[in-house]
Design a protein around this motif. Structure first.
Motif, PDB file in Angstrom:
ATOM      1  N   PHE A   2       0.832  -1.196   0.000  1.00 40.11           N
ATOM      2  CA  PHE A   2       0.000   0.000   0.000  1.00 40.11           C
ATOM      3  C   PHE A   2       0.866   1.245   0.000  1.00 40.11           C
ATOM      4  CE2 PHE A   2      -2.221  -3.423   2.059  1.00 40.11           C
ATOM      5  CZ  PHE A   2      -3.470  -3.376   1.496  1.00 40.11           C
ATOM      6  N   ILE A   3       0.411   2.230  -0.748  1.00 42.16           N
ATOM      7  CA  ILE A   3       0.957   3.575  -0.656  1.00 42.16           C
ATOM      8  C   ILE A   3      -0.086   4.377   0.096  1.00 42.16           C
ATOM      9  CG2 ILE A   3       1.626   5.656  -1.909  1.00 42.16           C
ATOM     10  CD1 ILE A   3       2.336   3.755  -4.267  1.00 42.16           C
ATOM     11  N   ILE A   4       0.323   4.991   1.185  1.00 42.60           N
ATOM     12  CA  ILE A   4      -0.570   5.843   1.960  1.00 42.60           C
ATOM     13  C   ILE A   4      -0.104   7.270   1.724  1.00 42.60           C
ATOM     14  CG2 ILE A   4      -1.501   6.365   4.241  1.00 42.60           C
ATOM     15  CD1 ILE A   4      -0.403   3.495   5.049  1.00 42.60           C
ATOM     16  N   SER A   5      -0.959   8.055   1.109  1.00 43.87           N
ATOM     17  CA  SER A   5      -0.628   9.441   0.804  1.00 43.87           C
ATOM     18  C   SER A   5      -1.379  10.350   1.763  1.00 43.87           C
ATOM     19  CB  SER A   5      -1.005   9.762  -0.646  1.00 43.87           C
ATOM     20  OG  SER A   5      -0.743  11.116  -0.938  1.00 43.87           O
ATOM     21  N   LEU A   6      -0.631  11.104   2.562  1.00 41.14           N
ATOM     22  CA  LEU A   6      -1.221  12.059   3.487  1.00 41.14           C
ATOM     23  C   LEU A   6      -1.159  13.443   2.860  1.00 41.14           C
ATOM     24  CD1 LEU A   6       0.164   9.742   5.282  1.00 41.14           C
ATOM     25  CD2 LEU A   6      -0.079  11.371   7.132  1.00 41.14           C
ATOM     26  N   ILE A  49       3.683   7.069   2.929  1.00 43.27           N
ATOM     27  CA  ILE A  49       4.060   5.879   3.697  1.00 43.27           C
ATOM     28  C   ILE A  49       3.933   4.678   2.767  1.00 43.27           C
ATOM     29  CG2 ILE A  49       3.528   4.394   5.669  1.00 43.27           C
ATOM     30  CD1 ILE A  49       2.091   6.877   6.917  1.00 43.27           C
ATOM     31  N   LEU A  50       4.945   3.850   2.736  1.00 40.54           N
ATOM     32  CA  LEU A  50       4.898   2.583   2.004  1.00 40.54           C
ATOM     33  C   LEU A  50       4.656   1.490   3.048  1.00 40.54           C
ATOM     34  CD1 LEU A  50       5.174   1.150  -0.697  1.00 40.54           C
ATOM     35  CD2 LEU A  50       7.633   1.032  -0.293  1.00 40.54           C
ATOM     36  N   SER A  51       3.594   0.723   2.864  1.00 40.57           N
ATOM     37  CA  SER A  51       3.172  -0.242   3.879  1.00 40.57           C
ATOM     38  C   SER A  51       2.955  -1.623   3.279  1.00 40.57           C
ATOM     39  CB  SER A  51       1.866   0.232   4.526  1.00 40.57           C
ATOM     40  OG  SER A  51       1.343  -0.741   5.399  1.00 40.57           O
ATOM     41  N   ASN A  52       3.251  -2.632   4.090  1.00 36.78           N
ATOM     42  CA  ASN A  52       2.902  -4.006   3.734  1.00 36.78           C
ATOM     43  C   ASN A  52       2.101  -4.626   4.880  1.00 36.78           C
ATOM     44  OD1 ASN A  52       5.046  -4.209   5.516  1.00 36.78           O
ATOM     45  ND2 ASN A  52       6.057  -5.869   4.425  1.00 36.78           N
ATOM     46  N   ALA A  53       1.117  -3.872   5.356  1.00 40.05           N
ATOM     47  CA  ALA A  53       0.329  -4.262   6.523  1.00 40.05           C
ATOM     48  C   ALA A  53      -0.562  -5.472   6.285  1.00 40.05           C
ATOM     49  CB  ALA A  53      -0.501  -3.083   7.009  1.00 40.05           C
ATOM     50  N   GLY A  54      -0.732  -5.916   5.058  1.00 42.93           N
ATOM     51  CA  GLY A  54      -1.460  -7.161   4.808  1.00 42.93           C
ATOM     52  C   GLY A  54      -2.842  -6.992   4.216  1.00 42.93           C
ATOM     53  N   SER A  55      -3.575  -5.977   4.634  1.00 41.01           N
ATOM     54  CA  SER A  55      -4.908  -5.744   4.082  1.00 41.01           C
ATOM     55  C   SER A  55      -5.260  -4.267   4.227  1.00 41.01           C
ATOM     56  CB  SER A  55      -5.969  -6.590   4.797  1.00 41.01           C
ATOM     57  OG  SER A  55      -6.213  -6.083   6.097  1.00 41.01           O
ATOM     58  N   LYS A  56      -6.186  -3.839   3.387  1.00 41.42           N
ATOM     59  CA  LYS A  56      -6.636  -2.441   3.469  1.00 41.42           C
ATOM     60  C   LYS A  56      -7.304  -2.178   4.812  1.00 41.42           C
ATOM     61  CE  LYS A  56      -8.903   1.177   0.892  1.00 41.42           C
ATOM     62  NZ  LYS A  56      -9.614   1.540  -0.334  1.00 41.42           N
ATOM     63  N   ASP A  57      -8.052  -3.156   5.312  1.00 39.19           N
ATOM     64  CA  ASP A  57      -8.682  -2.998   6.628  1.00 39.19           C
ATOM     65  C   ASP A  57      -7.633  -2.767   7.710  1.00 39.19           C
ATOM     66  OD1 ASP A  57     -11.244  -3.282   5.608  1.00 39.19           O
ATOM     67  OD2 ASP A  57     -11.393  -5.408   6.116  1.00 39.19           O
ATOM     68  N   GLU A  80      -3.745   0.592  -3.009  1.00 40.50           N
ATOM     69  CA  GLU A  80      -3.228  -0.778  -2.974  1.00 40.50           C
ATOM     70  C   GLU A  80      -2.585  -1.102  -4.318  1.00 40.50           C
ATOM     71  OE1 GLU A  80      -4.591  -5.298  -1.784  1.00 40.50           O
ATOM     72  OE2 GLU A  80      -6.085  -3.709  -1.829  1.00 40.50           O
ATOM     73  N   PHE A  81      -1.446  -1.774  -4.272  1.00 40.08           N
ATOM     74  CA  PHE A  81      -0.828  -2.203  -5.515  1.00 40.08           C
ATOM     75  C   PHE A  81      -0.132  -3.534  -5.326  1.00 40.08           C
ATOM     76  CE2 PHE A  81       2.788  -0.358  -3.462  1.00 40.08           C
ATOM     77  CZ  PHE A  81       3.926  -0.870  -4.043  1.00 40.08           C
ATOM     78  N   ILE A  82       0.025  -4.252  -6.411  1.00 37.99           N
ATOM     79  CA  ILE A  82       0.693  -5.547  -6.409  1.00 37.99           C
ATOM     80  C   ILE A  82       1.964  -5.393  -7.224  1.00 37.99           C
ATOM     81  CG2 ILE A  82       0.519  -7.975  -7.077  1.00 37.99           C
ATOM     82  CD1 ILE A  82      -2.585  -7.566  -6.795  1.00 37.99           C
ATOM     83  N   PRO A  83       3.120  -5.381  -6.567  1.00 36.05           N
ATOM     84  CA  PRO A  83       4.374  -5.212  -7.297  1.00 36.05           C
ATOM     85  C   PRO A  83       4.591  -6.374  -8.269  1.00 36.05           C
ATOM     86  CG  PRO A  83       4.701  -4.899  -4.944  1.00 36.05           C
ATOM     87  CD  PRO A  83       3.327  -5.463  -5.126  1.00 36.05           C
ATOM     88  N   SER A  84       4.839  -6.044  -9.505  1.00 35.48           N
ATOM     89  CA  SER A  84       5.107  -7.079 -10.502  1.00 35.48           C
ATOM     90  C   SER A  84       6.585  -7.129 -10.865  1.00 35.48           C
ATOM     91  CB  SER A  84       4.255  -6.856 -11.753  1.00 35.48           C
ATOM     92  OG  SER A  84       4.478  -5.570 -12.267  1.00 35.48           O
ATOM     93  N   LYS A  85       7.304  -6.075 -10.610  1.00 36.09           N
ATOM     94  CA  LYS A  85       8.742  -6.053 -10.839  1.00 36.09           C
ATOM     95  C   LYS A  85       9.364  -5.184  -9.753  1.00 36.09           C
ATOM     96  CE  LYS A  85      12.293  -5.559 -14.229  1.00 36.09           C
ATOM     97  NZ  LYS A  85      12.572  -5.919 -15.599  1.00 36.09           N
ATOM     98  N   TYR A  86      10.461  -5.657  -9.206  1.00 32.47           N
ATOM     99  CA  TYR A  86      11.100  -4.933  -8.106  1.00 32.47           C
ATOM    100  C   TYR A  86      12.548  -5.374  -7.995  1.00 32.47           C
ATOM    101  CZ  TYR A  86       9.351  -9.303  -6.180  1.00 32.47           C
ATOM    102  OH  TYR A  86       9.026 -10.620  -6.003  1.00 32.47           O
ATOM    103  N   ASN A  87      13.334  -4.533  -7.373  1.00 34.54           N
ATOM    104  CA  ASN A  87      14.738  -4.817  -7.117  1.00 34.54           C
ATOM    105  C   ASN A  87      14.839  -6.039  -6.209  1.00 34.54           C
ATOM    106  OD1 ASN A  87      17.231  -4.562  -5.335  1.00 34.54           O
ATOM    107  ND2 ASN A  87      17.662  -3.043  -6.929  1.00 34.54           N
TER     108      ASN A  87
END
Length: 97
Positions: A2-6, A49-57, A80-87
């Protein structure tokens, strides 16, 4: 992931009052493994904020504990996004989310 934009919705003066509490919150979530990276936007209109908290909830539950949310100084957009390519060095965050 997840990207959380404040986005600040009050003056920077109001925001500044809650920075110490907000930083404690960010560190707690980072140490808990929910946040990967965070920082302010430039120009200073909010943060990311870049998050991998597991779910939007789960992300929404975490955000409700943020002093910026509690004191209503920022709006939040959760993307929410699903990385398809990453370092390769980033793979740990993808497979452990």
């Amino acid at each position: 992931m997840f990207i959380i934009s404040l986005t600040y919705k009050t003056s920077l003066e109001d925001v500044e009052r809650f920075i110490p509490e907000h930083n404690i919150f960010l560190d707690q979530q980072y140490n808990a493994g929910h946040f990967i990276a965070y920082g302010r936007k430039e120009p200073r209109t909010g943060g990311i904020i870049l998050s991998n908290a597991g779910s939007k909830d789960k992300v929404e539950e975490i955000i409700r504990r943020d002093p910026f949310y509690i004191h209503q100084v920022a709006d939040y957009e959760i993307i929410e996004f699903i990385p398809s390519k990453y370092n390769e060095h980033f793979k740990f965050f993808i497979t452990n989310s």
